[in-house]
Design an enzyme around this catalytic site. Structure first.
Site, PDB file in Angstrom:
ATOM      1  N   ASP A  40     -12.161  29.389  33.409  1.00  2.32           N
ATOM      2  CA  ASP A  40     -13.073  29.144  32.285  1.00  2.32           C
ATOM      3  C   ASP A  40     -13.223  30.365  31.374  1.00  2.32           C
ATOM      4  O   ASP A  40     -14.232  30.536  30.695  1.00  2.32           O
ATOM      5  CB  ASP A  40     -14.448  28.692  32.809  1.00  2.32           C
ATOM      6  CG  ASP A  40     -15.038  29.687  33.790  1.00  2.32           C
ATOM      7  OD1 ASP A  40     -14.361  30.692  34.093  1.00  2.32           O
ATOM      8  OD2 ASP A  40     -16.174  29.465  34.241  1.00  2.32           O
ATOM      9  N   HIS A 243      10.492  44.864  22.993  1.00  4.84           N
ATOM     10  CA  HIS A 243       9.073  44.501  23.039  1.00  4.84           C
ATOM     11  C   HIS A 243       8.584  44.568  24.488  1.00  4.84           C
ATOM     12  O   HIS A 243       8.089  43.592  25.040  1.00  4.84           O
ATOM     13  CB  HIS A 243       8.834  43.113  22.427  1.00  4.84           C
ATOM     14  CG  HIS A 243       8.902  43.109  20.929  1.00  4.84           C
ATOM     15  ND1 HIS A 243       8.946  41.966  20.170  1.00  4.84           N
ATOM     16  CD2 HIS A 243       8.918  44.125  20.032  1.00  4.84           C
ATOM     17  CE1 HIS A 243       9.003  42.288  18.883  1.00  4.84           C
ATOM     18  NE2 HIS A 243       8.990  43.587  18.782  1.00  4.84           N
ATOM     19  N   ASP A 260       4.694  52.297  20.664  1.00  4.04           N
ATOM     20  CA  ASP A 260       4.657  51.496  19.426  1.00  4.04           C
ATOM     21  C   ASP A 260       3.321  50.776  19.443  1.00  4.04           C
ATOM     22  O   ASP A 260       3.116  49.851  20.234  1.00  4.04           O
ATOM     23  CB  ASP A 260       5.828  50.508  19.424  1.00  4.04           C
ATOM     24  CG  ASP A 260       5.872  49.648  18.149  1.00  4.04           C
ATOM     25  OD1 ASP A 260       4.897  49.650  17.375  1.00  4.04           O
ATOM     26  OD2 ASP A 260       6.899  48.965  17.950  1.00  4.04           O
ATOM     27  N   ASP A 271       1.277  49.953  12.152  1.00  2.00           N
ATOM     28  CA  ASP A 271       2.429  49.679  13.034  1.00  2.00           C
ATOM     29  C   ASP A 271       3.244  50.966  13.113  1.00  2.00           C
ATOM     30  O   ASP A 271       4.082  51.219  12.247  1.00  2.00           O
ATOM     31  CB  ASP A 271       3.258  48.518  12.454  1.00  2.00           C
ATOM     32  CG  ASP A 271       4.444  48.151  13.337  1.00  2.00           C
ATOM     33  OD1 ASP A 271       4.514  48.636  14.480  1.00  2.00           O
ATOM     34  OD2 ASP A 271       5.295  47.368  12.869  1.00  2.00           O
ATOM     35  N   HIS A 350      17.813  45.289  15.948  1.00  2.00           N
ATOM     36  CA  HIS A 350      16.740  44.768  15.076  1.00  2.00           C
ATOM     37  C   HIS A 350      16.875  45.263  13.645  1.00  2.00           C
ATOM     38  O   HIS A 350      17.770  46.042  13.323  1.00  2.00           O
ATOM     39  CB  HIS A 350      15.352  45.107  15.651  1.00  2.00           C
ATOM     40  CG  HIS A 350      15.058  46.575  15.779  1.00  2.00           C
ATOM     41  ND1 HIS A 350      14.609  47.329  14.733  1.00  2.00           N
ATOM     42  CD2 HIS A 350      15.144  47.425  16.839  1.00  2.00           C
ATOM     43  CE1 HIS A 350      14.407  48.569  15.143  1.00  2.00           C
ATOM     44  NE2 HIS A 350      14.738  48.659  16.422  1.00  2.00           N
ATOM     45  N   HIS A 354      10.023  45.528   7.903  1.00  2.00           N
ATOM     46  CA  HIS A 354       9.359  44.240   7.654  1.00  2.00           C
ATOM     47  C   HIS A 354       8.111  44.536   6.847  1.00  2.00           C
ATOM     48  O   HIS A 354       7.614  45.665   6.847  1.00  2.00           O
ATOM     49  CB  HIS A 354       9.022  43.516   8.971  1.00  2.00           C
ATOM     50  CG  HIS A 354       8.226  44.341   9.952  1.00  2.00           C
ATOM     51  ND1 HIS A 354       6.872  44.541   9.840  1.00  2.00           N
ATOM     52  CD2 HIS A 354       8.604  45.043  11.048  1.00  2.00           C
ATOM     53  CE1 HIS A 354       6.449  45.304  10.833  1.00  2.00           C
ATOM     54  NE2 HIS A 354       7.486  45.641  11.585  1.00  2.00           N
ATOM     55  N   HIS A 361       4.135  41.448  11.424  1.00  2.00           N
ATOM     56  CA  HIS A 361       5.320  41.008  10.673  1.00  2.00           C
ATOM     57  C   HIS A 361       4.768  40.124   9.562  1.00  2.00           C
ATOM     58  O   HIS A 361       4.591  38.922   9.736  1.00  2.00           O
ATOM     59  CB  HIS A 361       6.302  40.257  11.581  1.00  2.00           C
ATOM     60  CG  HIS A 361       6.801  41.119  12.702  1.00  2.00           C
ATOM     61  ND1 HIS A 361       7.167  40.632  13.922  1.00  2.00           N
ATOM     62  CD2 HIS A 361       6.991  42.460  12.774  1.00  2.00           C
ATOM     63  CE1 HIS A 361       7.561  41.643  14.698  1.00  2.00           C
ATOM     64  NE2 HIS A 361       7.456  42.754  14.024  1.00  2.00           N
ATOM     65  N   GLU A 384      11.744  51.703  10.405  1.00  5.66           N
ATOM     66  CA  GLU A 384      11.762  51.897  11.853  1.00  5.66           C
ATOM     67  C   GLU A 384      13.159  51.841  12.474  1.00  5.66           C
ATOM     68  O   GLU A 384      13.468  50.922  13.234  1.00  5.66           O
ATOM     69  CB  GLU A 384      10.855  50.869  12.522  1.00  5.66           C
ATOM     70  CG  GLU A 384      11.057  49.427  12.084  1.00  5.66           C
ATOM     71  CD  GLU A 384      10.122  48.456  12.832  1.00  5.66           C
ATOM     72  OE1 GLU A 384      10.116  48.484  14.070  1.00  5.66           O
ATOM     73  OE2 GLU A 384       9.412  47.704  12.157  1.00  5.66           O
ATOM     74  N   TYR A 388      18.868  52.306  21.325  1.00  8.57           N
ATOM     75  CA  TYR A 388      18.455  51.885  22.675  1.00  8.57           C
ATOM     76  C   TYR A 388      19.709  51.769  23.536  1.00  8.57           C
ATOM     77  O   TYR A 388      20.559  50.911  23.280  1.00  8.57           O
ATOM     78  CB  TYR A 388      17.728  50.541  22.616  1.00  8.57           C
ATOM     79  CG  TYR A 388      16.730  50.477  21.476  1.00  8.57           C
ATOM     80  CD1 TYR A 388      15.429  50.962  21.631  1.00  8.57           C
ATOM     81  CD2 TYR A 388      17.109  50.001  20.212  1.00  8.57           C
ATOM     82  CE1 TYR A 388      14.542  50.959  20.572  1.00  8.57           C
ATOM     83  CE2 TYR A 388      16.224  49.998  19.148  1.00  8.57           C
ATOM     84  CZ  TYR A 388      14.942  50.470  19.326  1.00  8.57           C
ATOM     85  OH  TYR A 388      14.065  50.473  18.276  1.00  8.57           O
ATOM     86  N   ARG A 406      12.666  55.178  18.962  1.00  8.37           N
ATOM     87  CA  ARG A 406      12.368  54.541  17.671  1.00  8.37           C
ATOM     88  C   ARG A 406      11.337  55.424  16.972  1.00  8.37           C
ATOM     89  O   ARG A 406      10.466  56.020  17.643  1.00  8.37           O
ATOM     90  CB  ARG A 406      11.810  53.118  17.868  1.00  8.37           C
ATOM     91  CG  ARG A 406      11.437  52.424  16.579  1.00  8.37           C
ATOM     92  CD  ARG A 406      11.289  50.886  16.715  1.00  8.37           C
ATOM     93  NE  ARG A 406      10.190  50.478  17.573  1.00  8.37           N
ATOM     94  CZ  ARG A 406      10.332  49.976  18.789  1.00  8.37           C
ATOM     95  NH1 ARG A 406      11.523  49.819  19.326  1.00  8.37           N
ATOM     96  NH2 ARG A 406       9.279  49.633  19.512  1.00  8.37           N
ATOM     97  N   GLU A 408       8.794  55.027  13.636  1.00  8.94           N
ATOM     98  CA  GLU A 408       8.342  53.983  12.705  1.00  8.94           C
ATOM     99  C   GLU A 408       7.132  54.442  11.900  1.00  8.94           C
ATOM    100  O   GLU A 408       6.138  54.898  12.464  1.00  8.94           O
ATOM    101  CB  GLU A 408       7.966  52.721  13.495  1.00  8.94           C
ATOM    102  CG  GLU A 408       7.390  51.612  12.636  1.00  8.94           C
ATOM    103  CD  GLU A 408       7.134  50.329  13.418  1.00  8.94           C
ATOM    104  OE1 GLU A 408       6.884  50.404  14.639  1.00  8.94           O
ATOM    105  OE2 GLU A 408       7.176  49.249  12.792  1.00  8.94           O
TER     106      GLU A 408
END
Ligand code: GLY
Ligand code: MN
Ligand code: MN
Length: 439
Positions: A40, A243, A260, A271, A350, A354, A361, A384, A388, A406, A408
């Site tokens: 719940d 991700h 990130d 971001d 990637h 964006h 995004h 970014e 990898y 990365r 960014e």
């Protein structure tokens, strides 16, 4: 009584802008349903971005009907007041409170949506609605449109055509207003300050989750409601998962850490990604790859200018990353052959950019009439680039396996060039080595 955090004229002005774009039409936006987390307990609620964008109303169980030029023009259907439920779950505005505080023309109980909307749609030629994202609500729309068709039976006009509302509102959202830019600046600044606190607390043996907690604490202490997306706190080879969601491993000295994460402030998010050594010192190969990636990222940021097409940013990135990959012996062959055979994709799957706004995004087309879109003043986008290298990639030199990097930043396009909204988060090697692990 709760008070809206954002002045309601912000939302009224947006509806007025939309008015010019859809004469003779109606727009219907509905709140996402609440989601059960377990038994719940519900996931904490966050309003649908487009509904909030046009109303500022953040309760579940809400629908906006907007009919430019007609009376009533803007109608909110909302949950009714309910003393019992409010005792447990907290305040609701109810139709009366919604009308008084949110600057709409009318407000009704959500239970009256189908009947009233069927009648109010008789006067329009088409509707804008985001189909196929909520099966239950799609059924309500079907019943509503059948109701409208029944009311106009002898007109011979049939069922109202449905157009997708997402790209429509995306066109409003893609160029940020001064209010939006100010809020995005705050979100980026809060995010950057929290990144610095995470850097300070990083050392071998600390768990990724501990650092995630520090990020949340620092952004909320600065007024953020929540993170703008699931934070990625990825030590060692976890950083090669784009991700990564687990955030539950202990950090090891000698590894890099990729963070990130972005703060959501009044429905606008930062971001930012930073990558730095867990022990506070880059080893020579880490420093070499990092410095090359940083130089590339800075040069792409410099190319964020009015009139540059979106696809140019990805082109520059791929060109730079291929040179980087050749330099560290990850890929062999001529630049041209590597570009054509797309081997770089294995290590960089990637896009470099964006739009950024209320959604990480964010809405807005990056192509117009089949062509890549040109950058305009007031757009905000990320830059970014990353690399990898999977731990189990036996074709990579051993010292590179498990490296994920990365970098960014959040960039505003201005008349005078790119403005980096996230520059408060350090990224030079000397600065990172001064901060990491020094509480
Ligand atoms: N944080 C998701 C992204 O960078 O696109
Ligand atoms: Mn991003
Ligand atoms: Mn990101």
């Amino acid at each position: 009584m709760r008070k809206p955090r954002v002045p309601i004229n912000v939302f009224r002005e947006r509806r007025d802008q939309l008015k010019q774009m859809i004469p003779g039409s109606a727009l219907i936006l509905r709140a996402h349903p609440e989601q059960i987390r377990n038994h719940d307990v519900h996931h904490s609620y966050r309003q649908d971005t487009n509904l909030f964008y046009l109303t500022g109303f953040d309760e579940p169980g809400t629908v906006l009907l907007y009919r430019p030029g007609l009376t009533p023009e803007s109608v909110l259907f909302v949950r009714v007041k309910d003393q019992e439920r409010e005792t447990w779950d907290g305040f609701r505005y109810g139709p009366e409170g919604a009308l008084k505080n949110f600057g709409v023309d009318a407000a009704y109980p959500i239970e009256e949506f189908e009947k009233l909307t069927s009648e109010w749609l008789v006067a329009v030629d088409k509707i804008y609605y985001n189909l196929f994202t909520d099966e239950m609500f799609d059924r309500k729309i079907a019943k509503t449109l059948l109701g409208t068709a029944a009311l106009r039976r002898r007109s011979g006009r049939g069922i109202l055509p449905i157009y997708d509302s997402y790209p429509l509102i995306g066109e409003l959202r893609v160029i940020k207003s001064p209010y939006e830019i100010a809020t995005l600046k705050k979100a980026a600044q809060v995010s950057a300050e929290a990144h610095v606190e995470v850097m300070k607390a990083t050392r071998p043996g600390v768990n990724e989750r501990h650092l995630h907690g520090i990020f949340l604490k620092e952004i909320m202490a600065r007024g953020a409601a929540r993170e703008g997306y699931g934070s990625i706190v990825a030590g060692g080879s976890n950083s090669t998962t784009l991700h990564y969601v687990f955030n539950d491993q202990d950090l090891k000295g000698g590894d890099l850490l990729l963070v990130d994460a972005g703060a959501e402030v009044d429905y606008y998010t930062g971001d930012i990604t930073r990558t730095f050594p867990v022990s506070g010192r880059f080893n020579p190969i880490q420093a070499k790859v990092y410095q090359m990636l940083l130089d590339l990222q800075k040069s792409i940021i410099q190319s964020v200018k009015i009139g540059v097409v979106f696809s140019k940013l990805q082109e520059l990135t791929i060109h730079g990353l291929i040179e980087l990959m050749r330099e560290i012996n990850l890929l062999k062959g001529s630049s041209e052959a590597l570009r054509m055979d797309q081997k770089w994709r294995k290590y960089y799957p990637h896009g470099v950019s964006h739009f950024l706004g209320s959604d990480v995004h964010d809405a807005g087309r990056s192509e117009v009439d089949g062509e890549s879109r040109r950058l305009e003043v007031g757009m905000v986008l990320t830059i970014e680039p990353g690399i990898y290298i999977p731990q189990d990639d036996l074709s990579a030199p051993e010292e590179l396996r498990g490296l994920g990097l990365r970098i960014e930043d959040d960039i505003l396009v201005t008349e005078s060039g790119p403005e980096n909204l996230s520059q408060g988060a350090p990224k030079e090697i000397v600065d990172l080595e001064k901060i990491v692990g020094k509480p």
